[in-house]
Design a protein around this motif. Structure first.
Motif, short mmCIF file in Angstrom:
data_model
loop_
_atom_site.label_atom_id
_atom_site.label_comp_id
_atom_site.label_asym_id
_atom_site.label_seq_id
_atom_site.Cartn_x
_atom_site.Cartn_y
_atom_site.Cartn_z
N ALA A 48 0.84 -1.19 0.00
CA ALA A 48 0.00 0.00 0.00
C ALA A 48 0.88 1.24 0.00
O ALA A 48 1.76 1.39 0.86
CB ALA A 48 -0.93 0.01 1.21
N LEU A 49 0.65 2.13 -0.96
CA LEU A 49 1.37 3.39 -1.05
C LEU A 49 0.39 4.54 -1.16
O LEU A 49 -0.79 4.35 -1.51
CB LEU A 49 2.27 3.42 -2.31
CG LEU A 49 3.31 2.32 -2.50
CD1 LEU A 49 4.05 2.54 -3.81
CD2 LEU A 49 4.27 2.26 -1.33
N GLU A 50 0.88 5.74 -0.89
CA GLU A 50 0.10 6.93 -1.20
C GLU A 50 -0.20 6.93 -2.69
O GLU A 50 0.69 6.66 -3.51
CB GLU A 50 0.89 8.17 -0.82
CG GLU A 50 0.18 9.48 -1.12
CD GLU A 50 1.03 10.70 -0.82
OE1 GLU A 50 0.47 11.80 -0.74
OE2 GLU A 50 2.27 10.54 -0.66
N ASP A 51 -1.44 7.21 -3.06
CA ASP A 51 -1.83 7.16 -4.47
C ASP A 51 -1.43 8.46 -5.17
O ASP A 51 -2.27 9.23 -5.64
CB ASP A 51 -3.33 6.92 -4.60
CG ASP A 51 -3.73 6.47 -6.00
OD1 ASP A 51 -2.82 6.25 -6.83
OD2 ASP A 51 -4.94 6.34 -6.26
N TRP A 77 7.53 6.19 -14.19
CA TRP A 77 8.36 6.07 -12.99
C TRP A 77 7.89 4.84 -12.20
O TRP A 77 6.69 4.57 -12.09
CB TRP A 77 8.25 7.32 -12.13
CG TRP A 77 8.97 8.51 -12.71
CD1 TRP A 77 9.16 8.81 -14.02
CD2 TRP A 77 9.56 9.57 -11.96
NE1 TRP A 77 9.85 9.99 -14.15
CE2 TRP A 77 10.11 10.49 -12.90
CE3 TRP A 77 9.69 9.85 -10.61
CZ2 TRP A 77 10.77 11.65 -12.52
CZ3 TRP A 77 10.35 11.01 -10.21
CH2 TRP A 77 10.89 11.90 -11.16
N GLU A 78 8.86 4.13 -11.62
CA GLU A 78 8.57 2.83 -11.01
C GLU A 78 8.97 2.83 -9.54
O GLU A 78 10.05 3.30 -9.17
CB GLU A 78 9.33 1.74 -11.78
CG GLU A 78 8.93 0.33 -11.44
CD GLU A 78 9.53 -0.67 -12.42
OE1 GLU A 78 9.91 -1.77 -11.97
OE2 GLU A 78 9.62 -0.36 -13.64
N TYR A 79 8.08 2.27 -8.70
CA TYR A 79 8.28 2.25 -7.24
C TYR A 79 8.19 0.82 -6.73
O TYR A 79 7.38 0.02 -7.22
CB TYR A 79 7.22 3.10 -6.54
CG TYR A 79 7.18 4.55 -6.95
CD1 TYR A 79 7.81 5.53 -6.19
CD2 TYR A 79 6.48 4.94 -8.10
CE1 TYR A 79 7.77 6.86 -6.56
CE2 TYR A 79 6.44 6.27 -8.48
CZ TYR A 79 7.08 7.23 -7.71
OH TYR A 79 7.03 8.55 -8.08
N ASP A 80 8.98 0.50 -5.69
CA ASP A 80 8.86 -0.82 -5.07
C ASP A 80 7.80 -0.79 -3.98
O ASP A 80 7.13 0.22 -3.76
CB ASP A 80 10.22 -1.32 -4.55
CG ASP A 80 10.76 -0.52 -3.37
OD1 ASP A 80 10.00 0.28 -2.76
OD2 ASP A 80 11.95 -0.69 -3.04
N ARG A 81 7.62 -1.90 -3.28
CA ARG A 81 6.54 -2.02 -2.30
C ARG A 81 6.72 -1.06 -1.12
O ARG A 81 5.75 -0.73 -0.42
CB ARG A 81 6.40 -3.45 -1.78
CG ARG A 81 7.55 -3.96 -0.94
CD ARG A 81 7.13 -5.17 -0.07
NE ARG A 81 6.19 -4.77 0.97
CZ ARG A 81 4.95 -5.24 1.07
NH1 ARG A 81 4.48 -6.12 0.23
NH2 ARG A 81 4.18 -4.82 2.06
N PHE A 105 2.51 2.32 3.48
CA PHE A 105 1.72 1.95 4.66
C PHE A 105 1.80 0.45 4.87
O PHE A 105 2.11 -0.31 3.95
CB PHE A 105 0.26 2.38 4.46
CG PHE A 105 0.09 3.83 4.09
CD1 PHE A 105 0.23 4.82 5.05
CD2 PHE A 105 -0.20 4.20 2.79
CE1 PHE A 105 0.08 6.16 4.71
CE2 PHE A 105 -0.34 5.52 2.44
CZ PHE A 105 -0.21 6.52 3.41
N ARG A 106 1.51 0.03 6.09
CA ARG A 106 1.53 -1.40 6.41
C ARG A 106 0.36 -2.10 5.73
O ARG A 106 -0.77 -1.62 5.79
CB ARG A 106 1.44 -1.59 7.93
CG ARG A 106 2.65 -1.04 8.67
CD ARG A 106 2.35 -0.80 10.13
NE ARG A 106 3.48 -0.17 10.81
CZ ARG A 106 3.75 1.13 10.76
NH1 ARG A 106 2.97 1.94 10.06
NH2 ARG A 106 4.79 1.62 11.39
#
Length: 341
Positions: A48-51, A77-81, A105-106
């Protein structure tokens, strides 16, 4: 009580959606007013990430997944968990990716659902001992958005006085308006409420209850988990146990995501999953229709209702007291200057 204004409520786990929903790509969700994006990492675990992409603020939920990372659909752009930026496709191979992150987020899976806590949890996800226990089956009955508040649903879940009226079309008996006595025991997690009630048993419910008698009894063991989860264990004289678990996940101050799981100690041949879904859906529809007609904050805002203190009001009064104690206990540490009603 404005849930989005109480930071301590960010410190609990909430069920958002079935983990199966993430297999075809990222999904958006708003939790306590916080827009987040859910996706599966390389191990198939929820993240879960900030959208919000930290480049041009595009919603990451409009992107896709690549080997367990989430790709922004605007510029790739690419983000990990954990929200770390790991790739900018426009950069030359030798140019290092800058230190940048989307807030994370957890998130974890329990009972087939994705659960998220926005801040360090004060407690774990409520335990359901029957999950995975031999002789029991789990049925994911529904998840849907309701236009009410989480505490209103919790209060209603422990209010036996509404059965005869709201549920007169299913199991309630309007000729028996007086609810049977609850025995309530407070504990660290919330409280337990136990009672035995007589209910109508129409032919359509015979496979639900295990009897064709016109009425039957329910031994109800109802448990509230602070802040917005409850478990209702209904045991019938037939020996059938019909165990409902709800989580009222706050989306905003007037809207919640309701999930309902069912655990039964019978088999598909005894009573099909679809029969069980349909029976409880009719009852839930009666509750939803009534709750969406009430003021979401009625349980907390004392100026918007008449307090007659019927015995059946006691669970709601305890909920209000315990939540206000929780908010005040964390007031100096983290609550905003705006106070609850």
């Amino acid at each position: 009580m404005l849930n989005t204004k109480q930071p301590v409520l960010r410190r609990f786990w909430y069920a958002l959606m079935p983990v199966e929903n993430l297999k075809d790509g990222p999904k958006p969700f708003t939790l306590l007013g916080e827009p987040i994006v859910l996706f599966l990492d390389a191990k198939g675990e929820p993240a879960a990430l900030e959208d919000r992409c930290c480049h041009r603020t595009a919603k990451l939920s409009k992107g896709w997944c690549n080997n367990g990372n989430i790709v922004c659909g605007y510029h790739g752009w690419e983000y990990d968990r954990d929200g770390k930026l790991v790739m900018i496709p426009q950069f030359p191979f030798e140019q290092p990716v800058p230190e940048a992150k989307a807030r994370s987020f957890r998130a974890k899976t329990r009972y087939g659902y994705v659960w998220v806590a926005l801040d360090e949890p004060l407690s774990d996800i409520p335990d359901i001992p029957e999950d995975g226990l031999p002789g029991y089956r789990r049925i994911n009955q529904f998840y849907e958005k309701w236009n009410t508040a989480a505490l209103r649903l919790m209060e209603n879940s422990f209010d036996n006085a509404h059965f005869a009226f709201v549920h007169k079309g299913t199991f309630g008996d309007i000729n028996q308006p007086k609810p049977e006595k609850y025995e309530i025991t407070e504990n660290e997690d919330g409280f337990d409420a136990e009672t035995i009630i007589t209910v109508r048993n129409p032919l359509s419910a015979s496979r639900i209850t295990g009897t064709t008698e016109p009425t039957t009894k329910r031994h109800q063991r109802n448990k509230w988990f602070i802040p917005f989860c409850r478990r209702l264990d209904m045991e019938y004289p037939s020996g059938i146990r019909h165990i409902i678990f709800n989580c009222a996940t706050p989306i905003s101050d007037g809207q919640i995501q309701v999930i309902q799981l069912l655990f039964r100690n019978d088999t598909e041949a005894d009573c099909s999953a679809q029969e069980l879904i349909d029976w409880d859906a009719a009852i839930i529809a009666e509750d939803r229709d009534m709750l969406e007609s009430t003021d979401p904050d009625a349980i907390v805002d004392m100026g918007r209702k008449i307090e007659m203190h019927m015995p059946s009001d006691r669970p709601g009064m305890i909920m209000r007291k315990r939540l206000l104690e929780l908010l005040r206990a964390h007031d100096e540490e983290e609550l905003p200057r705006e106070r609850v009603a």
